[in-house]
Design a protein around this motif. Structure first.
Motif, mmCIF file in Angstrom:
data_model
loop_
_atom_site.group_PDB
_atom_site.id
_atom_site.type_symbol
_atom_site.label_atom_id
_atom_site.label_comp_id
_atom_site.label_asym_id
_atom_site.label_seq_id
_atom_site.Cartn_x
_atom_site.Cartn_y
_atom_site.Cartn_z
ATOM 1 N N PRO A 185 -9.781 -2.096 4.984
ATOM 2 C CA PRO A 185 -8.271 -1.164 5.084
ATOM 3 C C PRO A 185 -7.119 -1.905 5.499
ATOM 4 O O PRO A 185 -6.067 -1.652 4.802
ATOM 5 C CB PRO A 185 -8.678 0.060 5.345
ATOM 6 N N THR A 186 -7.334 -2.589 6.693
ATOM 7 C CA THR A 186 -6.318 -3.467 7.336
ATOM 8 C C THR A 186 -5.602 -4.367 6.310
ATOM 9 O O THR A 186 -4.455 -4.480 6.201
ATOM 10 C CB THR A 186 -7.025 -3.982 8.650
ATOM 11 N N HIS B 133 -0.608 4.697 -2.685
ATOM 12 C CA HIS B 133 -0.155 3.330 -2.068
ATOM 13 C C HIS B 133 -1.779 2.506 -2.277
ATOM 14 O O HIS B 133 -1.884 1.325 -2.797
ATOM 15 C CB HIS B 133 0.240 3.398 -0.625
ATOM 16 N N TYR B 134 -2.584 2.987 -1.936
ATOM 17 C CA TYR B 134 -3.986 2.536 -2.071
ATOM 18 C C TYR B 134 -4.592 2.257 -3.451
ATOM 19 O O TYR B 134 -5.229 1.316 -3.953
ATOM 20 C CB TYR B 134 -5.015 3.337 -1.098
ATOM 21 N N GLY C 64 -0.177 8.112 0.972
ATOM 22 C CA GLY C 64 -1.195 6.887 1.172
ATOM 23 C C GLY C 64 -2.161 6.667 0.335
ATOM 24 O O GLY C 64 -2.680 5.356 -0.014
ATOM 25 N N ALA D 113 -6.115 -4.404 3.340
ATOM 26 C CA ALA D 113 -5.448 -3.562 1.955
ATOM 27 C C ALA D 113 -3.905 -3.096 2.399
ATOM 28 O O ALA D 113 -3.035 -3.497 1.595
ATOM 29 C CB ALA D 113 -6.266 -2.479 1.552
ATOM 30 N N ALA D 114 -3.943 -2.621 3.484
ATOM 31 C CA ALA D 114 -2.772 -2.260 4.031
ATOM 32 C C ALA D 114 -1.632 -3.319 4.105
ATOM 33 O O ALA D 114 -0.597 -3.172 3.755
ATOM 34 C CB ALA D 114 -2.884 -1.662 5.397
ATOM 35 N N GLY E 40 -1.835 -2.846 -0.719
ATOM 36 C CA GLY E 40 -2.727 -1.604 -1.245
ATOM 37 C C GLY E 40 -3.632 -1.974 -2.467
ATOM 38 O O GLY E 40 -4.508 -2.559 -2.554
ATOM 39 N N SER F 251 -2.431 -4.934 13.672
ATOM 40 C CA SER F 251 -3.715 -4.787 12.757
ATOM 41 C C SER F 251 -5.086 -4.892 13.341
ATOM 42 O O SER F 251 -5.992 -4.197 12.694
ATOM 43 C CB SER F 251 -3.241 -5.715 11.734
ATOM 44 N N MET G 170 -6.400 4.570 4.887
ATOM 45 C CA MET G 170 -5.174 4.295 4.543
ATOM 46 C C MET G 170 -4.251 5.656 4.375
ATOM 47 O O MET G 170 -3.177 5.795 4.957
ATOM 48 C CB MET G 170 -5.171 4.056 2.729
ATOM 49 N N GLY H 109 -11.367 2.572 2.753
ATOM 50 C CA GLY H 109 -9.801 2.657 2.444
ATOM 51 C C GLY H 109 -9.159 4.055 2.027
ATOM 52 O O GLY H 109 -8.100 4.261 2.509
#
Length: 453
Positions: free
Chosen positions: A36-37, A205-206, A202, A39-40, A44, A297, A274, A270
């Motif tokens: 997820p980090t 965005h993901y 969120g 991806a962020a 995303g 992160s 997210m 995620g």
């Protein structure tokens, strides 16, 4: 005591047991914290899309190689690599590759268990918080040498207790309990977080890719690296678990199941992390810097998410405990596979009993972890970097070159035809031996080159 011969070698008792154990080995903090980090940090949905493609074209074919080497050799990483050729020089080289491979889980476990210890302390801190034990909570959530040592040792004890039980009674038994628990806890967290303000944003965005970013070189390399580490390619766990897999099983299918479970966990992580980040942003927690890069992160899991839970009152505290329990489970299913690698080698080579071997080897690696805890600032980042950026990709490249070039095609194909007689008739069977020989080494070399870049 398990001999390296296939007749008396312990095997997984069921297909689901193998899939959950191997997926558990792959599912670690890399999926729940790292994915997820990443991806962020990398747009995303665009990152998610590229990651899924990379898993199929980079990680999966290599997972098949690593599992096939283990099942063919029916032994620990060193002896399995030696078994790939009859040439004396090749055998020595194979043994060396095996030792390099074996250094990966040992080095990773040394820093990973410290992080596992933090998770246990945060879990205990969340529990003491619910009961209002403020002093204990402050100690568990603080960052002291004593606390880090305490958490690390508990994490080692749990790991050793599972490994000493053996393949069926230890690893398989606990993986089949812990992995479903992981999915249930994720489900609960997801439902809860989606009721909070900002979560929907969120989620968008993901899940919605920005197609302009899909071809970004930095994003592609990040996705390739993440897919690679997500399935612990080069980490020896898949090789050792492959050696406990029955010859009657369809190996590519099992590898695909492991890939799917592992990818599902990263995807679901995620879905939880997210939206949680966007909920935290709604509550005034700063997550992105002015330039759009992710703040903290590395410590996202320990800083941002607890702040979100804290802002949600008593129910938030309960869910904080659930969240850290979930992360502890994910860390444990990986650490047991790491310790299993040296334990199997010593047990097979020296004929030692599994129980004492697990405690002695676990204790030795724990001593190294204690040294890291006492010299945290100088050593932690360094050991983590050496293990994940240099040792693991190097081992993966060597496994790949050995599996592609030294292990002859006929013998390789024959191994995969056991349990899957029509292997060479499908497109995968026709393509895979060539792909492993030429394409995989280039892709792995690219990951190594990117990590130096």
């Amino acid at each position: 005591m398990t001999q390296a011969t296939s007749s008396s070698r312990e095997h997984f008792g069921s297909r689901i047991g193998f899939v959950l154990a191997a997926a558990g080995a792959a599912v670690g903090l890399g999926n729940i914290w790292g994915f997820p980090t990443q991806a962020a940090s990398n747009g995303g949905g665009a990152f998610l899309l590229v990651y899924l493609i990379m898993i199929l074209i980079v990680a999966f074919p290599m997972l098949v190689v690593e599992m096939a080497i283990g099942r063919y050799g029916q032994a620990n990483p060193v002896d399995s690599m030696r078994s790939l050729t009859n040439h004396p020089a090749g055998k020595n080289l194979g043994g060396l590759v095996g030792w390099i491979g074996l250094s990966v889980p040992c080095a990773v476990l040394a820093f990973y268990s410290i992080v596992g210890g933090w998770l246990i302390c945060f879990l205990l801190g969340a529990v003491t918080d619910i009961f209002g034990f403020d002093t204990a909570t402050a100690w568990f959530k603080g960052f002291s040498v004593e606390r880090n040592l305490f958490g690390t040792l508990i994490f080692y004890v749990l790991t050793i207790l599972i490994v000493q039980g053996g393949v069926k009674q230890g690893i398989e038994k606990w993986s089949t309990r812990l992995m479903p628990a992981l999915f249930v806890l994720f489900g609960l967290l997801f439902v809860y977080i989606m009721t909070q303000a900002g979560a929907m944003e969120g989620l968008k965005h993901y899940l919605v890719p920005d197609f302009e970013k899909v071809l970004d070189r930095k994003l592609i390399l990040a996705a390739m690296g993440q897919g690679f580490f997500s399935l612990t390619i080069g980490g020896c766990s898949m090789l050792i678990y492959g050696s406990y897999l029955s010859k009657k099983e369809n190996l590519p299918k099992m590898a695909m199941n492991v890939t799917l479970v592992d990818t599902a966990v990263a995807f679901i992580a995620g879905l939880v992390v997210m939206p949680a980040m966007f909920v935290a942003m709604q509550k005034g927690v700063q997550i992105y810097a002015e330039d759009g890069s992710l703040l903290s992160s590395d410590t996202l899991v320990f800083t941002v998410l607890p702040l979100m839970f804290d802002s949600l009152g008593v129910l938030g505290q309960v869910f904080a405990a659930i969240f850290f329990l979930l992360l502890t489970i994910a860390a444990l299913t990986s650490s047991i596979s790491m310790l299993e690698c040296p334990v199997s080698l010593v047990g097979e080579r020296l004929g030692t009993k599994r129980g004492p071997t697990s405690w002695v080897l676990g204790g030795l690696i724990a001593l190294f972890s204690a040294v890291i805890v006492f010299n945290f600032a100088q050593m932690f980042g360094f050991v983590a970097m050496v293990a994940t950026q240099y040792l693991q990709p190097m081992a993966a490249l060597l496994f790949c070159l050995f599996g592609g070039w030294v292990w002859n095609r006929h013998s390789k194909v024959k191994e995969l035809e056991q349990g899957y007689p029509e292997f060479t008739q499908g497109w995968f069977g026709k393509l895979w031996p060539v792909y492993v020989k030429f394409v995989c080494p280039i892709l792995v070399a690219t990951v190594i080159w990117a990590s130096f870049g």
